[in-house]
Design an enzyme around this catalytic site. Structure first.
Site, short mmCIF file in Angstrom:
data_model
loop_
_atom_site.label_atom_id
_atom_site.label_comp_id
_atom_site.label_asym_id
_atom_site.label_seq_id
_atom_site.Cartn_x
_atom_site.Cartn_y
_atom_site.Cartn_z
N GLU A 282 0.83 -1.21 0.00
CA GLU A 282 0.00 0.00 0.00
C GLU A 282 0.87 1.26 0.00
O GLU A 282 0.47 2.31 -0.49
CB GLU A 282 -0.95 0.00 1.22
CG GLU A 282 -2.35 0.38 0.82
CD GLU A 282 -3.37 0.33 1.96
OE1 GLU A 282 -3.03 0.60 3.11
OE2 GLU A 282 -4.53 0.02 1.66
N HIS A 303 6.39 -26.74 0.49
CA HIS A 303 5.56 -27.73 -0.21
C HIS A 303 4.43 -27.04 -0.96
O HIS A 303 3.38 -27.63 -1.20
CB HIS A 303 5.00 -28.74 0.80
CG HIS A 303 6.09 -29.49 1.48
ND1 HIS A 303 6.50 -30.75 1.09
CD2 HIS A 303 6.92 -29.13 2.50
CE1 HIS A 303 7.51 -31.15 1.86
NE2 HIS A 303 7.79 -30.17 2.72
N LYS A 415 -13.69 1.52 -3.79
CA LYS A 415 -14.53 1.84 -2.64
C LYS A 415 -15.71 2.70 -3.08
O LYS A 415 -16.85 2.49 -2.66
CB LYS A 415 -13.73 2.61 -1.59
CG LYS A 415 -12.65 1.82 -0.89
CD LYS A 415 -12.02 2.72 0.19
CE LYS A 415 -10.74 2.14 0.73
NZ LYS A 415 -10.01 3.07 1.58
O1 PA5 Z 1 -2.94 1.53 5.98
C1 PA5 Z 1 -3.96 2.17 5.75
O2 PA5 Z 1 -4.00 3.40 5.85
C2 PA5 Z 1 -5.25 1.46 5.39
O3 PA5 Z 1 -5.04 0.12 5.12
C3 PA5 Z 1 -6.25 1.59 6.53
O4 PA5 Z 1 -5.71 1.04 7.68
C4 PA5 Z 1 -7.56 0.90 6.19
O5 PA5 Z 1 -8.06 1.38 4.99
C5 PA5 Z 1 -8.58 1.14 7.30
O6 PA5 Z 1 -8.76 2.50 7.49
P1 PA5 Z 1 -9.38 3.08 8.80
O7 PA5 Z 1 -8.46 2.80 9.93
O8 PA5 Z 1 -9.54 4.53 8.54
O9 PA5 Z 1 -10.70 2.39 9.01
#
Ligand code: PA5
Length: 447
Positions: A282, A303, A415
């Protein structure tokens, strides 16, 4: 206490000319110091930590008075807690466990949520809703259903069994907390989900499970404090293991190594692979750049996917996690057949070390550049060091790649389309694209 070690011997650091990535160490050090001073890298400087540790100590009796914690969260709001659970609370997956129990609801799975709602004794359950933004649909939709059920079962006192971990000022959860008098802990400003494991996001569930979270924080700050220090300069940065990892990671991408395996030969730490995968993917998958993280578990994946690592496309590098100090296990009995006689007198735990060594050598022999991360002990302090190292390495890799490792813009489209599909107001462009998509004739084939 045994030190954590990075073994660069098989990394190809020189061959890849990773050192050249450190040419800008001076400007990166200056940028890092500037961002720390402006509070933009709180995962590293941890300005919130003393208050948080104080708050957690005050909450300990309350939190531990529950038998169950049901954590609603997703992505960075859940993966750290799960890694800590699997690493330091393995008893929950073992026979005869008598509690406490942590349940992590980090998906949209009606069957699983129904099971939690039907089977958990809500009067003995603390529901922890974890969302930095306070508006993530997967988390908030679960919250609505859990809240209704809690109100049915617990009446007006349902909020006593609820805690939110969210932004201090903004978002739907913050509004709910104010309106409904719900206890909260904060996710500090500028602390994105995947960098938040060492905030209340990871530390509250850790405390519930009886994990030594203070040692974890100490481990992380031992690695991160030279970076957070005002004395940071090019020389210190060049020598810092996180920066060396970043130089290596970025030079690998330049040479076409676009997959990075996180191979854990510390079996109970395998979920750090999932945590790392989210952190790396990410943060760094941007503008057509990056390398795909692949979590793998030794010996299980020998495996499974290891054949591809060894003889598939030569585009893979590896972070190889080991620990010399794993449990030894039971000694093999003497009545074993001749073709297994080499096991006689040995302990079960010796097998994982031998298999780790074999796999590491095989990967190297098959041209997989590899850095071995040897953690000195399988304890919380070492885990804190590991997480601190990997978070800092990810930031530096992003900066060397000239992308922003803090945001995740590309995940927004899916989203928004899902919200449009459910009829959320606005989103006219998304609704148009949805109509086009849904009206396109599909090329379908029954099987
Ligand atoms: O690393 C990140 O920023 C994302 O993966 C968030 O953790 C995820 O989208 C969840 O977001 P939030 O904590 O606002 O619910």
């Amino acid at each position: 206490m045994a030190a954590n070690i990075l073994d660069w011997t098989d990394s190809w650091f020189e061959k890849l000319d990773s050192e050249s990535k450190a040419d800008n160490a001076g400007s990166i050090a200056a940028r890092f110091s500037g961002e720390v001073a402006e509070g933009r890298l709180p995962f590293c400087s941890m300005p919130f930590m003393s208050e948080l540790l104080h708050d957690l100590a005050g909450l300990e009796d309350y939190v531990k008075s529950f038998d169950h914690m049901l954590l609603l969260g997703i992505g960075g709001s859940a993966l750290g807690a799960r890694a800590l659970q699997k690493a330091f609370f393995p008893q929950q997956d073992q026979p005869c466990h008598k509690g406490p129990w942590l349940w992590i609801a980090d998906n949209v799975c009606a069957g699983t949520l129904d099971a939690y709602l039907e089977k958990l004794p809500l009067e003995k359950t603390l529901v922890a809703v974890v969302s930095k933004s306070g508006g993530t649909i997967e988390t908030i939709s679960q919250y609505f259903l859990v809240r209704s059920r809690m109100q049915e079962v617990l009446g007006d006192s349902w909020n006593r069994n609820t805690i939110f971990i969210t932004d201090k000022n903004k978002g739907f959860l913050r509004e709910q907390a104010d309106q409904l008098d719900i206890r909260t802990l904060e996710v500090p400003d500028n602390l994105g989900g995947r960098y938040s494991v060492l905030s209340a996001v990871g530390l509250l569930p850790a405390m519930f499970m009886g994990i030594d979270y203070r040692a974890m924080v100490e481990g992380a700050s031992a690695v991160l404090s030279p970076l957070a220090s005002r004395d940071l300069n090019a020389d210190i940065l060049r020598r810092h293991p996180s920066f060396r990892l970043a130089c290596w990671g970025a030079s690998l991408m330049d040479e076409g190594f676009n997959e990075l395996i996180f191979f854990s030969y510390v079996p109970q730490w395998a979920c750090f692979g999932q945590w790392f995968a989210q952190l790396w993917a990410e943060s760094l998958g941007k503008e057509g750049k990056g390398s795909q993280p692949i979590p793998a578990t030794g010996a299980t994946d020998q495996h499974s996917v290891n054949q591809m690592f060894l003889d598939g496309p030569r585009n893979k590098a590896c972070l190889f996690l080991t620990c010399p100090d794993l449990p030894e296990g039971k000694e093999f009995p003497s009545d074993i057949p001749a073709n297994f006689a080499y096991l006689k007198g040995k302990k079960f735990g010796e097998l994982i070390h031998a298999e780790g060594l074999g796999t590491k050598m095989a990967l190297s022999a098959n041209n997989v550049p590899l850095v071995e991360i040897k953690v000195g002990s399988e304890n919380e302090e070492a885990a804190g060091r590991l997480m601190g190292l990997l978070m800092a390495a990810t930031i530096f890799t992003g900066w060397i790649m000239d992308i922003n490792p803090i945001d995740q813009p590309a995940v927004e489209m899916g989203k928004l389309l899902a919200k449009a599909r459910l009829g959320a107001s606005g989103l006219e462009n998304e609704k148009k694209s949805l109509n086009n998509f849904l009206n396109t004739k599909r090329a379908e084939q029954p099987f």
